[in-house]
Design an enzyme around this catalytic site. Structure first.
Site, PDB file in Angstrom:
ATOM      1  N   ARG A  60       0.558  -1.362  -0.019  1.00 36.44           N
ATOM      2  CA  ARG A  60       0.123   0.121   0.142  1.00 36.44           C
ATOM      3  C   ARG A  60       0.913   1.292  -0.078  1.00 36.44           C
ATOM      4  O   ARG A  60       0.616   2.119  -0.581  1.00 36.44           O
ATOM      5  CB  ARG A  60      -0.638   0.013   1.167  1.00 36.44           C
ATOM      6  N   THR A  61       1.709   1.370   0.861  1.00 36.48           N
ATOM      7  CA  THR A  61       2.499   2.559   1.062  1.00 36.48           C
ATOM      8  C   THR A  61       3.402   2.999  -0.249  1.00 36.48           C
ATOM      9  O   THR A  61       2.999   3.883  -0.566  1.00 36.48           O
ATOM     10  CB  THR A  61       3.456   2.502   2.399  1.00 36.48           C
ATOM     11  N   LYS A  88      25.458  -5.300  -1.057  1.00 38.60           N
ATOM     12  CA  LYS A  88      26.905  -5.411  -1.065  1.00 38.60           C
ATOM     13  C   LYS A  88      27.505  -4.799   0.190  1.00 38.60           C
ATOM     14  O   LYS A  88      28.635  -4.657   0.122  1.00 38.60           O
ATOM     15  CB  LYS A  88      27.592  -5.005  -2.361  1.00 38.60           C
ATOM     16  N   ARG A 110      11.355   4.083   3.246  1.00 41.31           N
ATOM     17  CA  ARG A 110      11.044   3.049   4.479  1.00 41.31           C
ATOM     18  C   ARG A 110      12.176   2.213   4.661  1.00 41.31           C
ATOM     19  O   ARG A 110      12.799   1.871   4.158  1.00 41.31           O
ATOM     20  CB  ARG A 110       9.825   1.783   4.099  1.00 41.31           C
ATOM     21  N   HIS A 138       4.906   6.315  11.655  1.00 45.60           N
ATOM     22  CA  HIS A 138       4.317   6.048   9.966  1.00 45.60           C
ATOM     23  C   HIS A 138       3.517   7.300   9.864  1.00 45.60           C
ATOM     24  O   HIS A 138       2.219   6.923   9.972  1.00 45.60           O
ATOM     25  CB  HIS A 138       3.704   4.679  10.179  1.00 45.60           C
TER      26      HIS A 138
HETATM   27  C1  NCD Z   1       1.676  -1.302   8.029  1.00 48.19           C
HETATM   28  C2  NCD Z   1       3.271  -0.654   8.114  1.00 48.19           C
HETATM   29  O1  NCD Z   1       3.919  -1.329   7.299  1.00 48.19           O
HETATM   30  O2  NCD Z   1       3.494  -0.156   9.065  1.00 48.19           O
HETATM   31  N1  NCD Z   1       1.159  -1.352   6.790  1.00 48.19           N
HETATM   32  C3  NCD Z   1       0.894  -0.262   6.443  1.00 48.19           C
HETATM   33  O3  NCD Z   1       1.910   0.464   5.932  1.00 48.19           O
HETATM   34  N2  NCD Z   1      -0.309   0.021   5.779  1.00 48.19           N
HETATM   35  C4  NCD Z   1       1.356  -2.103   9.197  1.00 48.19           C
HETATM   36  C5  NCD Z   1       1.700  -3.603   9.100  1.00 48.19           C
HETATM   37  O4  NCD Z   1       2.744  -3.849   8.639  1.00 48.19           O
HETATM   38  O5  NCD Z   1       1.244  -4.403   9.915  1.00 48.19           O
END
Ligand code: NCD
Length: 311
Positions: A60-61, A88, A110, A138
């Site tokens: 999703r993100t 590496k 991320r 987040h």
């Molecule tokens: C989450 C995340 O990766 O922090 N998902 C997201 O970004 N929608 C939550 C999760 O991984 O459970």
């Protein structure tokens, strides 16, 4: 005059005022109808380069940041971490400096380590948006969750919001606690004792280990995934009866307010933290609306953070 959003980066909800959070939500509103139209192309980020580097898995993100940037006209580049020199042994900061030398205009990342986004932001010449840093924060998830609640319920102030499940390992819980409390929500957390953070970390938010008690009368029930990847094996093994105790079923949901909505950041684990009939109930479940509004929120963040360099 103070700008509406006087921050160069978006690393977390921590440090944002309620006014600044509301400003981003208001900015996001304009993109909701736009995203429902057939031709979805604005040119305000034309000529700008957006680099997404996701060192941890995401559906999703990552996808919504890519869609958001493209709809604003940016040139969006995704770094393929699995095929990169990270494998590496290149350090995170060396990778960041390398990307920075290519002069991106906005950088979305991320990473599995809490604090990684702030560290990277300290060496980048462009705005950095945190798409999740380990157990840290987040922020765009909390913004899209706040926007979903605001649209479904008309407000956040005074609402009883229960965040349930693996609170301790969840950056989503951390950012949501900060955002929803800043906006006046009455937030509580619910989960097994081993998955709850300390009272100090909760900043005074009440916590419950009894699921039915925790969601009693709640206007919003936000479920979280069990983050097995962030747990020691011994803890994960003790969670075998998790669904029986902490899974959201239709019978359980009856404890919440009659018009309560159910949320989940995804990915959902059906039959673990949430029963399928609850997740798929279009009246109660806002899960796919969260995904939809996520694109609008990320468009707002990309737009607002690049305004200065575009002017
Ligand atoms: C989450 C995340 O990766 O922090 N998902 C997201 O970004 N929608 C939550 C999760 O991984 O459970």
């Amino acid at each position: 005059m103070m700008p509406d959003f006087p921050h160069r980066h978006l690393i977390g909800i921590e440090g944002l005022s309620p006014g600044e959070i509301n400003f981003l939500l208001d900015e996001a509103e304009q993109w909701i109808a736009f995203n429902r139209s057939v031709r979805k192309l604005d040119d305000r980020l034309a000529g700008l380069t957006q680099v997404n580097a996701f060192f941890e898995n995401s559906t999703r993100t990552l996808l919504s940041f890519e869609v958001a940037g493209k709809r604003l006209g940016a040139q969006v580049v995704n770094m393929h971490v699995a095929q990169s020199s990270v494998q590496k042994g290149e350090t995170l900061l060396d990778t960041a400096l390398t990307i920075n030398a290519m002069r991106p205009d906005v950088f979305v990342m991320r990473h599995a380590a809490a604090g990684a986004a702030r560290e990277v932001a300290s060496v980048m010449d462009c705005p950095v948006i945190n798409g999740g840093d380990g157990w840290g924060e987040h922020p765009t998830q909390a913004l899209l969750d706040a926007l979903t609640i605001r649209r479904r319920k008309g407000r956040i102030e005074g609402l009883k919001i229960a965040i349930c499940g693996d609170i301790r390992h969840s950056r989503v819980a951390r950012s949501n606690l900060l955002a929803l409390r800043a906006l006046g929500g009455d937030v509580r957390v619910v989960g097994p004792a081993a998955l709850l953070p300390s009272t100090a970390e909760l900043g005074g938010a009440p916590s419950f280990t009894d699921f039915d008690e925790g969601i009693a009368g709640a206007d919003v029930v936000m479920m979280l995934r069990i983050q097995r990847e962030r747990m020691e094996e011994s803890l994960a093994e003790r969670l075998d009866d998790y669904h029986a105790l902490y899974g959201l079923t239709r019978a359980r949901l009856a404890q919440a307010a009659p018009d309560a909505i159910v949320m989940h950041p995804g990915p959902i684990n059906r039959g673990v933290e949430i029963a399928s009939d609850v997740a798929d109930d279009p009246e109660r479940s806002a899960i796919l609306e969260q995904v939809e509004l996520g694109v609008a929120v990320r468009m707002a963040c990309l737009d607002v953070l690049t305004r200065e360099r575009r002017s």
